[in-house]
Design a protein around this motif. Sequence first.
Motif, PDB file in Angstrom:
ATOM      1  N   PHE A 269       4.298   6.944  -1.239  1.00 41.71           N
ATOM      2  CA  PHE A 269       4.121   5.537  -0.863  1.00 41.71           C
ATOM      3  C   PHE A 269       5.245   5.027   0.035  1.00 41.71           C
ATOM      4  O   PHE A 269       5.676   3.893  -0.082  1.00 41.71           O
TER       5      PHE A 269
ATOM      6  N   ILE B 256       5.320   4.279   3.123  1.00 38.62           N
ATOM      7  CA  ILE B 256       5.020   3.147   4.027  1.00 38.62           C
ATOM      8  C   ILE B 256       5.159   1.823   3.271  1.00 38.62           C
ATOM      9  O   ILE B 256       5.270   0.777   3.882  1.00 38.62           O
ATOM     10  N   TYR B 257       5.147   1.897   1.951  1.00 33.85           N
ATOM     11  CA  TYR B 257       5.417   0.707   1.127  1.00 33.85           C
ATOM     12  C   TYR B 257       6.839   0.759   0.556  1.00 33.85           C
ATOM     13  O   TYR B 257       7.106   0.197  -0.500  1.00 33.85           O
TER      14      TYR B 257
ATOM     15  N   THR C 217       0.595   4.875  -9.315  1.00 33.76           N
ATOM     16  CA  THR C 217       0.530   4.197  -8.025  1.00 33.76           C
ATOM     17  C   THR C 217       1.026   2.758  -8.174  1.00 33.76           C
ATOM     18  O   THR C 217       0.589   2.066  -9.102  1.00 33.76           O
ATOM     19  N   PRO C 218       1.920   2.311  -7.298  1.00 33.43           N
ATOM     20  CA  PRO C 218       2.411   0.938  -7.439  1.00 33.43           C
ATOM     21  C   PRO C 218       1.324  -0.079  -7.072  1.00 33.43           C
ATOM     22  O   PRO C 218       0.436   0.216  -6.267  1.00 33.43           O
TER      23      PRO C 218
ATOM     24  N   GLN D 149       1.003  -2.752  -5.241  1.00 33.17           N
ATOM     25  CA  GLN D 149       0.712  -3.260  -3.885  1.00 33.17           C
ATOM     26  C   GLN D 149      -0.239  -2.331  -3.121  1.00 33.17           C
ATOM     27  O   GLN D 149      -1.037  -2.798  -2.313  1.00 33.17           O
ATOM     28  N   VAL D 150      -0.172  -1.031  -3.388  1.00 39.07           N
ATOM     29  CA  VAL D 150      -1.063  -0.089  -2.704  1.00 39.07           C
ATOM     30  C   VAL D 150      -2.517  -0.375  -3.094  1.00 39.07           C
ATOM     31  O   VAL D 150      -3.419  -0.362  -2.253  1.00 39.07           O
TER      32      VAL D 150
ATOM     33  N   ALA E 189      -3.814  -3.633  -1.663  1.00 35.55           N
ATOM     34  CA  ALA E 189      -4.263  -3.430  -0.276  1.00 35.55           C
ATOM     35  C   ALA E 189      -5.630  -2.741  -0.229  1.00 35.55           C
ATOM     36  O   ALA E 189      -6.489  -3.092   0.575  1.00 35.55           O
TER      37      ALA E 189
ATOM     38  N   GLY F 288      -3.951   8.281  -1.702  1.00 35.67           N
ATOM     39  CA  GLY F 288      -2.792   9.129  -1.398  1.00 35.67           C
ATOM     40  C   GLY F 288      -2.859   9.709   0.009  1.00 35.67           C
ATOM     41  O   GLY F 288      -1.837   9.907   0.666  1.00 35.67           O
TER      42      GLY F 288
ATOM     43  N   VAL G 248      -2.242   6.601   2.665  1.00 35.07           N
ATOM     44  CA  VAL G 248      -0.855   6.158   2.836  1.00 35.07           C
ATOM     45  C   VAL G 248      -0.009   7.233   3.527  1.00 35.07           C
ATOM     46  O   VAL G 248       1.043   6.932   4.071  1.00 35.07           O
TER      47      VAL G 248
ATOM     48  N   SER H   5      -6.533  -1.725   6.274  1.00 37.79           N
ATOM     49  CA  SER H   5      -6.007  -2.459   5.114  1.00 37.79           C
ATOM     50  C   SER H   5      -4.557  -2.084   4.830  1.00 37.79           C
ATOM     51  O   SER H   5      -3.712  -2.948   4.591  1.00 37.79           O
ATOM     52  N   HIS H   6      -4.275  -0.753   4.844  1.00 37.04           N
ATOM     53  CA  HIS H   6      -2.904  -0.334   4.529  1.00 37.04           C
ATOM     54  C   HIS H   6      -1.945  -0.689   5.661  1.00 37.04           C
ATOM     55  O   HIS H   6      -0.774  -0.973   5.415  1.00 37.04           O
TER      56      HIS H   6
ATOM     57  N   ALA I  42      -1.126  -4.363   5.125  1.00 39.67           N
ATOM     58  CA  ALA I  42      -0.307  -4.648   3.944  1.00 39.67           C
ATOM     59  C   ALA I  42       1.092  -4.057   4.064  1.00 39.67           C
ATOM     60  O   ALA I  42       2.064  -4.651   3.617  1.00 39.67           O
ATOM     61  N   SER I  43       1.193  -2.874   4.672  1.00 34.51           N
ATOM     62  CA  SER I  43       2.500  -2.206   4.730  1.00 34.51           C
ATOM     63  C   SER I  43       3.251  -2.575   6.001  1.00 34.51           C
ATOM     64  O   SER I  43       4.420  -2.267   6.149  1.00 34.51           O
TER      65      SER I  43
END
Lengths: 628, 628
Positions: free
Chosen positions: A32, A34-35, B78-79, B81-82, B85, B196, B199, B364-365, B368-369
Motif C-alpha cells: 500500500f 501509494i497510500y 488492508t488499511p 483508506q484503500v 477508495a 493488491g 495499488v 478511484s485509487h 484517493a492516493s
Amino acid sequence: MTSTPPTGEKQEFNRSGLESLLTRRFFISPAFDIYNGVAGLYDYGPNGCAIKANLINFWRQHFVLNEDMLEVDCTSVTPEQVLVASGHVAKFSDNMVRDEVSKQYLRADHLLEDHIKKLLKDPKNTKEKIAEYEHVLAKAGDYPLKQLQETLNKYAVKSPEGNPISEAKPFNLMFKTQIGPSEGSVGYLRPETAQGIFVNFAKLLEYNGSKLPFAAAQIGNAFRNEIAPRSGLLRVREFTMAEIEHFVNPLDKSHSKFSEVADQLVNLLSAEAQDGDKKIIVMTFGEAVKSGLINNETLAYFMARTQSFLHTIGIKPNHLRFRQHQANEMAHYASDCWDAEIRSSFGWVECVGHADRSCFDLTSHAKASKKPLEVFEPFKNNEKKVIDIIKVDVNRGVLGKTFKGSAGEVSEYLKTVGENHELAYNFQKDLEAKGSVVIAVNGNEYIITKDMVTFKQDKKTISGSTYVPHVIEPSFGLGRIIYSLLEHSYWTREGDANRGVLSLPPIIAPVKASVLPLVNNEKLLPFIQQINKSLKEQGISSKVDDTGVAIGRKYARTDEIGIPFAITIDFQTVDDQTVTLRERDTTKQIRIPITELSLTIKKLCDHLIYWSDVVAKYPAYEPQAESK
Amino acid sequence: MTSTPPTGEKQEFNRSGLESLLTRRFFISPAFDIYNGVAGLYDYGPNGCAIKANLINFWRQHFVLNEDMLEVDCTSVTPEQVLVASGHVAKFSDNMVRDEVSKQYLRADHLLEDHIKKLLKDPKNTKEKIAEYEHVLAKAGDYPLKQLQETLNKYAVKSPEGNPISEAKPFNLMFKTQIGPSEGSVGYLRPETAQGIFVNFAKLLEYNGSKLPFAAAQIGNAFRNEIAPRSGLLRVREFTMAEIEHFVNPLDKSHSKFSEVADQLVNLLSAEAQDGDKKIIVMTFGEAVKSGLINNETLAYFMARTQSFLHTIGIKPNHLRFRQHQANEMAHYASDCWDAEIRSSFGWVECVGHADRSCFDLTSHAKASKKPLEVFEPFKNNEKKVIDIIKVDVNRGVLGKTFKGSAGEVSEYLKTVGENHELAYNFQKDLEAKGSVVIAVNGNEYIITKDMVTFKQDKKTISGSTYVPHVIEPSFGLGRIIYSLLEHSYWTREGDANRGVLSLPPIIAPVKASVLPLVNNEKLLPFIQQINKSLKEQGISSKVDDTGVAIGRKYARTDEIGIPFAITIDFQTVDDQTVTLRERDTTKQIRIPITELSLTIKKLCDHLIYWSDVVAKYPAYEPQAESK
C-alpha cells in the motif's frame, strides 16, 4: 558480514545495494505504498512471488512428499475459544509503553535494549558495568512484565525522542475481529498454523489408519499484530509459515530414518554454551543424540532435514547454526527446542523452530473441547495383558473437612492418579516415605496426608495402551528464509559494484531462462517464439529481452534477478539451429542444438544434472568480452 | 441432476453419498468441529488439500506461465483508506434482519426468497400471481435496501420460526480489525485479491517496461463475513481466489492470441435471453465478438481460456455455461460481465467472473492516493504530433453568481473537459446546438449556459498519449470450482451404490498412484519400498495399502479418493520384476516392467500420454473378477 561469490574473492556485503535491487526489480515492496504504506506489511512482486512459489513447491517435495506427511489447509479466522485453549488469548503478547508526548506506542523490551546499547558505548564503563549491561541485553527479551518495568525504572529509560514513557503493559499480538453480525462472536486471525492441525488431530489419526507416528503439515499465512514493526522483512505482521506436527508415542521418540542423517555434521550452540564460552560445537546428529545434547532422534531427524533443505535452496552452511533454547525462553511443557538461525546483516535470526512440545497442545484442546485427543494402540497379535494397577480410594470425610469447597477437585485429581499406574506407584511411595505430598490442582496447592487415601493392589486386563501423543514441531518462517537467502545469494561482479548478481540455485530462481536475440534483426525473431514455446512445454519460465541494448547489458539484467541460464540467438542460429547457453555464475557459454535445449534446462532446474555435465557434453563457446 | 460416469449408464447424482465420502476420507471438514464449528469455515484435509494444490499449480501453468502474467502476492490485512477508495467500505454489504424473538440475524434477501418459494407452492395461485412471484424471486438478490424492505412488508414476511423480524439494514461483509495498538488504525481482511494488484499498478507497469497490454495475477485468500452462511462449501467466509487483472488501452481491446480460441464453441446465456426465452446460444467465441454479444476480444479470450481450464480439470462441458450480467446486477462502470456458471446439485453456481471493469479501479485509487495511475504511450519512431485542442475558459463571475459555493467544483470540472479534445469538441457542439448542457459533478447536476464558457481553438505538440488503462478481470473462486468438480467426478460402480468412484483427471487427483501388495507376503514387501522410492524420484505422490484386506477392497478404497492408477505387486513380480497397472475408470489392467513404471505414470499424470497409449504398448492383464 561478507558475501561469498561462487567465483572470485570474498567481498563486503552491501545491504543498500541489495535493497535497491529488490525494489527496482520488484521482488518485494512495502504494501500500500501509494497510500504511504503500513508498517510490517509487504507485498511480493513477480520475482519475489516466483521465488516464494518455488520455495513452497520444494518444501512440499522435501517434506510432505518425501515423508508421506498429511497436508492440511485450515482457516485463518479462528474462534476465540480455540485460542483460549491454546494459551494465546492469555499469553501471546508483547509489552508496550507509550511516549507520553508523541502518543506513539513502543515495544518496551526493544526500547530497553536500545537504551542499554547506548549505555554500553560509554568508554568510561567499568568491567562490572559492562557485564551488567550485557546481562540485561541478553535477557531483556524474556523478562516478565514486572521485571521489565523494574529495569525500565532502574535505568530511567525515556522514549527515543527523550520524552517520558507510560507504565509498560501487555498488548496481545493477535488481530481481533468479529465473526458474523453477532457482537459476541469474537475471532482472531491465527498467529500460527499449528492450531489447525491440533484441532483436526482425531480426523488425521483416523486418516492414518489409527497408527502412530505420523506427521501433518500446513503451509499458510499467519498474522502477528506487532506493536511497532521494524527490521524490514524480518518482523512483519502477515507472513507465510510452513509447519509440521509430528505425533509420536511419548515412550518412543526414535525415528525409522534417523540412520540416513546420523552422519551429517551440524553447527550446534547449546543452552549451556550460551551462558558460557558461546562456542559452536560441530558434531554429527548421531553424536548429538547419543550424548543427550539433542533430546531424541525424531527432533534431530527433523533438524537434519531442515539443514539439508536450507543448504539445497542456497543458504550458506557457514551462516547456519542451531541454537538450543535456554530455560528462561522455553515453554514449561517443552522438553527441548532448537532454532535454526541464519546469519544475515541483521545478525543471527531465527528462521526455523524445532520444538518437542510434549503433549501440551493436544491435552489443552482435549480439556477445552471435552473431546478425547488420544491414541489407543492395541498390542501386537491381539495380545491381552493383565497388569497391576493401584486403586486409589479417597476418604471423603477427611477431604471434605480439610479442603471444604475444594474437596471435589482434590478428589477428582486423586482419582486420575489412580488411572496411571506409574503415577500411582510413585505417589504411594512418596506418601509412605514422607507422610505427606503436596499436589497442585488448577493452580492451587494442597497437602495430602496418609489418612486421606488408601491404596489397593489390583489387576486389570487390557488389550493395548491409550496415551496422548507427544508432538515434535518444526516451524518455518518462509519470509525470513527468503530474505536471508537473498542476502546469501547477492554479490557484485569483480570491479563493478553496480553489477549485482543473485546466485540463486535453479530450483529457486524466479525465472529459469532468458531468451536473448544478439541484436534486433528480423532473421533472429522467429527463433524467440520457437524457443519460448518449447520452454513453456517443459514448464520452464522464461523472460525475453528484445530491447535494443547490447548483449552484455542484457546479461547484466538477467544476472541481477538471478536467472541461471541465458539463451542467446545469433546469426549462427539461422544457419545451424544452435544457440549459446550461458551459465550465470561463471558466465561460461556452450553451443547447443535448439532441439536439445529445453530438456537440458529442465534437468538443470530440477538439479538432475549440473552445469559441469553440460560443459562436458557440448562445445564451449567463446563470445567477445561481455560489453556493458 | 444426473452423474455421467466415464463408463456405464447415467445415474442420479447422490449428494449424501458424496458428502459422506468427503467427510469419511477427509477431503473437507467443518473447521473447529471439536468446538462445534463455525458456520462458513471449512478445513481441507489431506485429499482436499492435495486437490487444491494441484489445481493451483495447473492454474499457474495455464494462465501465469502460458500468458507471461506478472504474479504478485499481497497482504490480506488492508488499511481502511484503500477499501474506502475501492468502494467496499460504503457498499460491500448484504441486508439483514433480526428475528425479534430468537435474536438470530438472517439475510434479508434469502428470507424473502424462501418466503416467495413457499407462496409459489400454493396450487391455487393464478397465472398472474405466479408471474409476480417469479419476478420477485429473480430480482430479490439485487433489490436496493428500500425496495427490499417494501417487498418484505408487502408479503408480511416473518422469520423461519414464524417470529416478527426487525427492519432490514445493511451489514458490511468485511472482517474488521485494528492494525497495531493505536485504536484509530482500522483495517479489514481483503474481500478479494484484486485491490493488491491495483495499488501496485505503477510498479507492475514499470516492471513490464512501461508497455501495455499486460496481465497481473494473484492467488490468495479472501474473506467475506457472511451474515448466515449456508449451502456448505459454496458460500464460505474464507476462501482462496485466483484473480487476473489484464490492463489494456481502452481504445484497443483486441487480443494478439484471439485467433487461437476464436473457433471454440461456447454455451452463452445472454442478458436478453434471461428476460426472454432463457435459451442457451451455442456459438464460437469469434462469432460472439463479431456479433457484439461479447464486448471485445480480450474479454472473450479469457472466457475461452477459462473454459479450456475448466474442461481440462474435469468440469463436464454440458454443465458449464457463461451467463451475461443484466443491467441491474452490473456495476455502473462495467461495460460487460460474464459469469462462468457450473451446474451442480445446488443449481447453476457462479464460479468464475469475467468483467470488463473499464478504468474504475485505477481512477478511484489515483484519486484517493493522489498518485497518477496511468500510461504514457510514446508514438512509434519518436514521432511528434501537433494536435488541435480546444481551450475552455470559464467566466468566473457568472459561475460564482449562479452556483455560489459550488462554483469551484463546476469550474474545476469544466477545465478537465478542456483537457480532453473529444470531450471538449462534443461539449462545444452540444452547447451551441442546445444553448445549455446539464453536467453532473459529485452527484449534483448543474445547467451550463453559453455565457459561462468560451472555447478557443489551439494547437499543441505531443510525443505520445497518456491514458488510464481499462482492466479486464477474470476472477476464480477455487473452493466453488473444487466442490463442483467433486460433484462432476463422483459416481458409483454399476450395481453397488456404496462403491463410490471419483473420476478426477490425473493432473488433479490428490494421490497419483496406489501401491498394493496382492497379499501380505514377505516376498512382496521389498518391492513396495523399491517402487515407492522410484515414484518419489519422479515427484509422484503414492499411497501404500498393505492392510490384510482383499485386493478388490483395496481397489475400492483407492477409487473412492480418485487415485487414477493402482500398482499391484503379485508373485509374478518376484519372478520377472513386472507389476500390473490398473486404470481407475475402466478397471482395465496391463503388465509393465518396474523399470518403466514411474516414467509411464509421470507422463500419464502430466497428460503427455493417455491410458489408451499404455494399453496399446503393454500386454493386457486379466485378473480374477475384482472381489470386495
